[in-house]
Write a protein that holds these residues in place. Structure first.
Motif, PDB file in Angstrom:
ATOM      1  N   LEU A  80     -27.861 -11.252  54.756  1.00 44.93           N
ATOM      2  CA  LEU A  80     -28.487  -9.937  54.678  1.00 44.93           C
ATOM      3  C   LEU A  80     -27.680  -8.998  53.783  1.00 44.93           C
ATOM      4  O   LEU A  80     -26.455  -8.963  53.852  1.00 44.93           O
ATOM      5  CB  LEU A  80     -28.547  -9.367  56.099  1.00 44.93           C
ATOM      6  CG  LEU A  80     -29.637  -8.374  56.451  1.00 44.93           C
ATOM      7  CD1 LEU A  80     -31.023  -8.994  56.271  1.00 44.93           C
ATOM      8  CD2 LEU A  80     -29.476  -7.930  57.896  1.00 44.93           C
ATOM      9  N   CYS A  81     -28.378  -8.230  52.941  1.00 44.20           N
ATOM     10  CA  CYS A  81     -27.711  -7.255  52.085  1.00 44.20           C
ATOM     11  C   CYS A  81     -27.462  -5.968  52.856  1.00 44.20           C
ATOM     12  O   CYS A  81     -28.145  -5.670  53.818  1.00 44.20           O
ATOM     13  CB  CYS A  81     -28.583  -6.906  50.887  1.00 44.20           C
ATOM     14  SG  CYS A  81     -28.713  -8.222  49.687  1.00 44.20           S
ATOM     15  N   LYS A  82     -26.526  -5.209  52.380  1.00 44.80           N
ATOM     16  CA  LYS A  82     -26.356  -3.861  52.891  1.00 44.80           C
ATOM     17  C   LYS A  82     -27.362  -2.962  52.159  1.00 44.80           C
ATOM     18  O   LYS A  82     -27.932  -3.338  51.158  1.00 44.80           O
ATOM     19  CB  LYS A  82     -24.921  -3.387  52.680  1.00 44.80           C
ATOM     20  CG  LYS A  82     -23.903  -4.328  53.305  1.00 44.80           C
ATOM     21  CD  LYS A  82     -24.089  -4.448  54.816  1.00 44.80           C
ATOM     22  CE  LYS A  82     -23.234  -5.581  55.370  1.00 44.80           C
ATOM     23  NZ  LYS A  82     -23.785  -6.144  56.611  1.00 44.80           N
ATOM     24  N   GLU A  84     -27.688  -0.674  50.020  1.00 45.00           N
ATOM     25  CA  GLU A  84     -27.769  -0.195  48.639  1.00 45.00           C
ATOM     26  C   GLU A  84     -28.438  -1.164  47.658  1.00 45.00           C
ATOM     27  O   GLU A  84     -28.636  -0.822  46.506  1.00 45.00           O
ATOM     28  CB  GLU A  84     -26.391   0.241  48.123  1.00 45.00           C
ATOM     29  CG  GLU A  84     -25.360  -0.861  48.077  1.00 45.00           C
ATOM     30  CD  GLU A  84     -24.550  -0.946  49.365  1.00 45.00           C
ATOM     31  OE1 GLU A  84     -23.426  -1.428  49.303  1.00 45.00           O
ATOM     32  OE2 GLU A  84     -25.067  -0.545  50.416  1.00 45.00           O
ATOM     33  N   CYS A  85     -28.775  -2.362  48.108  1.00 38.38           N
ATOM     34  CA  CYS A  85     -29.447  -3.285  47.200  1.00 38.38           C
ATOM     35  C   CYS A  85     -30.925  -2.928  47.068  1.00 38.38           C
ATOM     36  O   CYS A  85     -31.539  -2.443  48.001  1.00 38.38           O
ATOM     37  CB  CYS A  85     -29.328  -4.720  47.703  1.00 38.38           C
ATOM     38  SG  CYS A  85     -27.661  -5.376  47.564  1.00 38.38           S
ATOM     39  N   SER A  86     -31.467  -3.142  45.869  1.00 38.94           N
ATOM     40  CA  SER A  86     -32.888  -2.902  45.675  1.00 38.94           C
ATOM     41  C   SER A  86     -33.442  -4.035  44.825  1.00 38.94           C
ATOM     42  O   SER A  86     -32.695  -4.896  44.373  1.00 38.94           O
ATOM     43  CB  SER A  86     -33.096  -1.549  44.999  1.00 38.94           C
ATOM     44  OG  SER A  86     -32.380  -1.526  43.791  1.00 38.94           O
ATOM     45  N   HIS A  89     -31.720  -5.585  41.765  1.00 38.89           N
ATOM     46  CA  HIS A  89     -30.369  -5.032  41.629  1.00 38.89           C
ATOM     47  C   HIS A  89     -29.544  -5.262  42.881  1.00 38.89           C
ATOM     48  O   HIS A  89     -29.666  -4.520  43.850  1.00 38.89           O
ATOM     49  CB  HIS A  89     -30.427  -3.531  41.332  1.00 38.89           C
ATOM     50  CG  HIS A  89     -31.079  -3.213  40.044  1.00 38.89           C
ATOM     51  ND1 HIS A  89     -30.417  -3.307  38.845  1.00 38.89           N
ATOM     52  CD2 HIS A  89     -32.353  -2.847  39.761  1.00 38.89           C
ATOM     53  CE1 HIS A  89     -31.263  -2.992  37.875  1.00 38.89           C
ATOM     54  NE2 HIS A  89     -32.444  -2.715  38.404  1.00 38.89           N
ATOM     55  N   HIS A  90     -28.751  -6.280  42.827  1.00 41.49           N
ATOM     56  CA  HIS A  90     -27.870  -6.522  43.967  1.00 41.49           C
ATOM     57  C   HIS A  90     -26.523  -5.877  43.713  1.00 41.49           C
ATOM     58  O   HIS A  90     -25.987  -5.930  42.623  1.00 41.49           O
ATOM     59  CB  HIS A  90     -27.703  -8.027  44.198  1.00 41.49           C
ATOM     60  CG  HIS A  90     -28.878  -8.625  44.895  1.00 41.49           C
ATOM     61  ND1 HIS A  90     -29.026  -8.572  46.263  1.00 41.49           N
ATOM     62  CD2 HIS A  90     -29.966  -9.273  44.419  1.00 41.49           C
ATOM     63  CE1 HIS A  90     -30.165  -9.171  46.588  1.00 41.49           C
ATOM     64  NE2 HIS A  90     -30.756  -9.594  45.492  1.00 41.49           N
ATOM     65  N   HIS A  91     -26.008  -5.242  44.740  1.00 44.84           N
ATOM     66  CA  HIS A  91     -24.700  -4.599  44.612  1.00 44.84           C
ATOM     67  C   HIS A  91     -23.759  -5.118  45.682  1.00 44.84           C
ATOM     68  O   HIS A  91     -23.014  -4.362  46.282  1.00 44.84           O
ATOM     69  CB  HIS A  91     -24.837  -3.078  44.733  1.00 44.84           C
ATOM     70  CG  HIS A  91     -25.812  -2.498  43.784  1.00 44.84           C
ATOM     71  ND1 HIS A  91     -25.520  -2.311  42.456  1.00 44.84           N
ATOM     72  CD2 HIS A  91     -27.084  -2.100  43.950  1.00 44.84           C
ATOM     73  CE1 HIS A  91     -26.586  -1.804  41.856  1.00 44.84           C
ATOM     74  NE2 HIS A  91     -27.550  -1.673  42.742  1.00 44.84           N
ATOM     75  N   ASP A  92     -23.866  -6.386  45.959  1.00 43.35           N
ATOM     76  CA  ASP A  92     -23.026  -6.948  47.009  1.00 43.35           C
ATOM     77  C   ASP A  92     -21.671  -7.317  46.409  1.00 43.35           C
ATOM     78  O   ASP A  92     -21.466  -8.422  45.946  1.00 43.35           O
ATOM     79  CB  ASP A  92     -23.700  -8.187  47.608  1.00 43.35           C
ATOM     80  CG  ASP A  92     -25.090  -7.877  48.103  1.00 43.35           C
ATOM     81  OD1 ASP A  92     -25.198  -7.266  49.164  1.00 43.35           O
ATOM     82  OD2 ASP A  92     -26.053  -8.234  47.403  1.00 43.35           O
TER      83      ASP A  92
HETATM   84 ZN   LIG Z   1     -27.774  -7.611  47.745  1.00 43.97          ZN
END
Ligand SMILES: [Zn+2]
Ligand SMILES: [Zn+2]
Ligand SMILES: [Zn+2]
Length: 138
Positions: A80-82, A84-86, A89-92
């Motif tokens: 699962l992403c936190k 802020e990801c959309s 656009h992943h920001h992990d």
């Molecule tokens: Zn992500």
């Protein structure tokens, strides 16, 4: 309600709420560790076929709900992403840890991916850091 429900999460990512999406997202929300396709399959109790699960996982990755973690044997893990990801656009920016003993894959959210110095002309797009070793449960 302060907790983001599965329905809300799907709607926020512009996804219609379907049985398979709801169920698979619930599985990820219940779970702190990363899951492989086969883990998801097991936990759905064979309610959905492989293709449905695969497509649902792909959709979640595309929409920024879950991210993938490469493993040594090429089996992709998902977590699962936190918030802020959309979509697209992943920001992990965290590293992953795979325990040699219990085979659990962890998202180490508190450990930021280190910067890498690439030679001139090389532009990094994605830095995936996977650390293997022994976890704190073992
Ligand atoms: Zn992500
Ligand atoms: Zn372990
Ligand atoms: Zn992760």
């Amino acid at each position: 309600m302060s907790v983001d429900t599965v329905d809300n999460l799907l709607k926020r990512h512009n996804l219609s709420v379907t049985d398979s999406r709801k169920k698979i997202l619930e599985i990820f929300k219940e779970q702190n560790n990363a899951l492989a396709h086969s883990d998801v399959e097991k936990r759905t109790g064979e309610k959905f076929d492989r293709v449905t699960i695969y497509r649902t996982l792909q959709t979640f990755v595309e929409k920024g709900i879950i991210h993938t973690i490469p493993t040594a044997d090429n089996a992709v893990m998902y977590a699962l992403c936190k918030d802020e990801c959309s979509a697209g656009h992943h920001h992990d920016k965290h590293i992953h840890f795979i325990c040699d003993n219990c085979n659990t894959t962890y998202c180490l959210d508190s450990v930021v991916t280190p910067e890498v110095n690439l030679p001139e002309g090389f532009k990094p797009k994605l830095i995936d850091v996977v650390v293997t070793g022994i976890c704190d449960n073992c």
